[in-house]
Enzyme design. Sequence first.
Site, PDB file in Angstrom:
ATOM      1  CE1 TYR A  50     -11.192  13.570   3.619  1.00  0.00           C
ATOM      2  CE2 TYR A  50     -11.736  15.062   5.403  1.00  0.00           C
ATOM      3  CZ  TYR A  50     -11.623  13.782   4.914  1.00  0.00           C
ATOM      4  OH  TYR A  50     -11.922  12.704   5.722  1.00  0.00           O
ATOM      5  NE  ARG A  53      -4.679  12.848   2.144  1.00  0.00           N
ATOM      6  CZ  ARG A  53      -3.950  13.528   3.062  1.00  0.00           C
ATOM      7  NH1 ARG A  53      -4.529  14.159   4.033  1.00  0.00           N
ATOM      8  NH2 ARG A  53      -2.633  13.548   2.994  1.00  0.00           N
ATOM      9  CD  GLN A  83     -13.662  -0.243   1.410  1.00  0.00           C
ATOM     10  OE1 GLN A  83     -13.643  -0.137   2.640  1.00  0.00           O
ATOM     11  NE2 GLN A  83     -13.046  -1.233   0.784  1.00  0.00           N
ATOM     12  CG  ASN A  84      -9.628   3.640  -2.937  1.00  0.00           C
ATOM     13  OD1 ASN A  84      -9.663   3.288  -1.753  1.00  0.00           O
ATOM     14  ND2 ASN A  84      -8.938   3.010  -3.855  1.00  0.00           N
ATOM     15  CB  VAL A  85     -12.327   9.835  -1.405  1.00  0.00           C
ATOM     16  CG1 VAL A  85     -13.283   9.211  -0.393  1.00  0.00           C
ATOM     17  CG2 VAL A  85     -10.976  10.084  -0.736  1.00  0.00           C
ATOM     18  CG  ASP A  86      -8.134   7.432  -5.673  1.00  0.00           C
ATOM     19  OD1 ASP A  86      -8.779   6.935  -6.619  1.00  0.00           O
ATOM     20  OD2 ASP A  86      -7.440   6.737  -4.903  1.00  0.00           O
ATOM     21  CG  HIS A 101     -16.023   5.146   2.247  1.00  0.00           C
ATOM     22  ND1 HIS A 101     -14.987   4.337   2.635  1.00  0.00           N
ATOM     23  CD2 HIS A 101     -17.156   4.537   2.699  1.00  0.00           C
ATOM     24  CE1 HIS A 101     -15.464   3.282   3.290  1.00  0.00           C
ATOM     25  NE2 HIS A 101     -16.777   3.374   3.333  1.00  0.00           N
ATOM     26  CB  THR A 173     -10.364  -3.229   1.024  1.00  0.00           C
ATOM     27  OG1 THR A 173     -11.044  -2.941   2.258  1.00  0.00           O
ATOM     28  CG2 THR A 173     -11.035  -4.409   0.347  1.00  0.00           C
TER      29      THR A 173
HETATM   30  P1  OAD Z   1      -6.781  -0.007   4.722  1.00  0.00           P
HETATM   31  O1  OAD Z   1      -5.620   0.923   4.906  1.00  0.00           O
HETATM   32  O2  OAD Z   1      -7.521  -0.448   5.930  1.00  0.00           O
HETATM   33  O3  OAD Z   1      -6.299  -1.321   3.965  1.00  0.00           O
HETATM   34  C1  OAD Z   1      -5.463  -1.253   2.846  1.00  0.00           C
HETATM   35  C2  OAD Z   1      -5.232  -2.638   2.296  1.00  0.00           C
HETATM   36  O4  OAD Z   1      -4.433  -2.498   1.130  1.00  0.00           O
HETATM   37  C3  OAD Z   1      -4.500  -3.595   3.248  1.00  0.00           C
HETATM   38  O5  OAD Z   1      -5.159  -4.858   3.269  1.00  0.00           O
HETATM   39  C4  OAD Z   1      -3.116  -3.712   2.611  1.00  0.00           C
HETATM   40  O6  OAD Z   1      -2.522  -4.987   2.825  1.00  0.00           O
HETATM   41  C5  OAD Z   1      -3.448  -3.516   1.134  1.00  0.00           C
HETATM   42  N1  OAD Z   1      -2.335  -3.089   0.288  1.00  0.00           N
HETATM   43  C6  OAD Z   1      -1.220  -2.415   0.615  1.00  0.00           C
HETATM   44  N2  OAD Z   1      -0.448  -2.214  -0.475  1.00  0.00           N
HETATM   45  C7  OAD Z   1      -1.092  -2.776  -1.525  1.00  0.00           C
HETATM   46  C8  OAD Z   1      -0.820  -2.913  -2.923  1.00  0.00           C
HETATM   47  N3  OAD Z   1       0.292  -2.432  -3.474  1.00  0.00           N
HETATM   48  N4  OAD Z   1      -1.727  -3.551  -3.697  1.00  0.00           N
HETATM   49  C9  OAD Z   1      -2.871  -4.051  -3.159  1.00  0.00           C
HETATM   50  N5  OAD Z   1      -3.171  -3.962  -1.860  1.00  0.00           N
HETATM   51  C10 OAD Z   1      -2.309  -3.335  -1.048  1.00  0.00           C
HETATM   52  O7  OAD Z   1      -7.748   0.694   3.650  1.00  0.00           O
HETATM   53  P2  OAD Z   1      -9.290   0.382   3.289  1.00  0.00           P
HETATM   54  O8  OAD Z   1      -9.621  -1.047   3.529  1.00  0.00           O
HETATM   55  O9  OAD Z   1      -9.527   0.934   1.943  1.00  0.00           O
HETATM   56  O10 OAD Z   1     -12.774   5.474   4.943  1.00  0.00           O
HETATM   57  O11 OAD Z   1     -10.011   1.275   4.355  1.00  0.00           O
HETATM   58  C11 OAD Z   1     -11.396   1.405   4.300  1.00  0.00           C
HETATM   59  C12 OAD Z   1     -11.839   2.778   4.738  1.00  0.00           C
HETATM   60  O12 OAD Z   1     -11.251   3.098   5.994  1.00  0.00           O
HETATM   61  C13 OAD Z   1     -11.382   3.897   3.832  1.00  0.00           C
HETATM   62  O13 OAD Z   1     -12.238   4.088   2.728  1.00  0.00           O
HETATM   63  C14 OAD Z   1     -11.417   5.093   4.726  1.00  0.00           C
HETATM   64  C15 OAD Z   1     -10.787   4.459   5.953  1.00  0.00           C
HETATM   65  O14 OAD Z   1     -11.075   5.021   7.166  1.00  0.00           O
HETATM   66  C16 OAD Z   1     -13.076   6.764   5.188  1.00  0.00           C
HETATM   67  O15 OAD Z   1     -12.264   7.662   5.226  1.00  0.00           O
HETATM   68  C17 OAD Z   1     -14.528   6.981   5.415  1.00  0.00           C
END
Ligand code: OAD
Length: 229
Positions: A50, A53, A83-86, A101, A173
């Site tokens: 972290y 990050r 869900q982003n931590v940034d 998160h 997401t």
């Molecule tokens: P994921 O990595 O699972 O999904 C990312 C999504 O972003 C996918 O559907 C991609 O198709 C999409 N994507 C990629 N490039 C993009 C762009 N330029 N514009 C828009 N979308 C794009 O990430 P999350 O769904 O955020 O939790 O994951 C959820 C949680 O899982 C995170 O918060 C984290 C992780 O484990 C923790 O760390 C607790």
Amino acid sequence: MVVLTGAGMSAESGISTFRDAGGLWEKYPVEQVATPEGYAANPKLVIDFYNERRKQLSHVKPNHGHELVAELERYFQVTVVTQNVDNLHERAGSSQVIHLHGELTKVTSSWQPNDPRFIKELTPDEYEVKIGDVADDGSQLRPFIVWFGESVPMIEPAIEHCMEADVFLIIGTSLNVYPAAGLLNYVPDGVPVYLIDPNHVPIASGRQVHVIQKGASEGMEELMKLLLE
Ligand code: OAD
């Protein structure tokens, strides 16, 4: 308007997503760096993960997509549920952001991570947390991040906003992680739902969704036209 965002929102700022090819969980085993068990087994590895990050935050900027989400506030009362931590939504100007998160810029107690007395915002010169840095209760400072298997206290206010939404927007997401992925179920029937993602995202509930299959910036441009013209 409620805007639910995930890692894809920040992809165009240069922050890796988790589950795409080359994503973070390919490079770092999730059970080592994002679970309480991983932290108990090797706190230094997790703290360093972290720290990296957090350091990255100083080198990245909000992208056009974040800016357009902030601009929505000129037309709607907007709550961003991320869900982003940034901190890129805040830096782009969004004024109401719920972090489901946790937040990279904050640290907390290892013993009582959700006790507000011990949650502390770091200044950039404190971004490098070390073993031996302690919270006010004497425990090791840990990242203020919700790890897998931990409770998600901010889900309650997020659900309340979803229940009152007139427009619901999902950006970047994969909807793999609950309870965040279930928020759509609280959005009342008849409320328009938009989804911006360059890839196909399955929607479990079978609900009608207006899909804009584009990246966050281009997708937000298209959405603004749809909503405002
Ligand atoms: P994921 O990595 O699972 O999904 C990312 C999504 O972003 C996918 O559907 C991609 O198709 C999409 N994507 C990629 N490039 C993009 C762009 N330029 N514009 C828009 N979308 C794009 O990430 P999350 O769904 O955020 O939790 O994951 C959820 C949680 O899982 C995170 O918060 C984290 C992780 O484990 C923790 O760390 C607790």
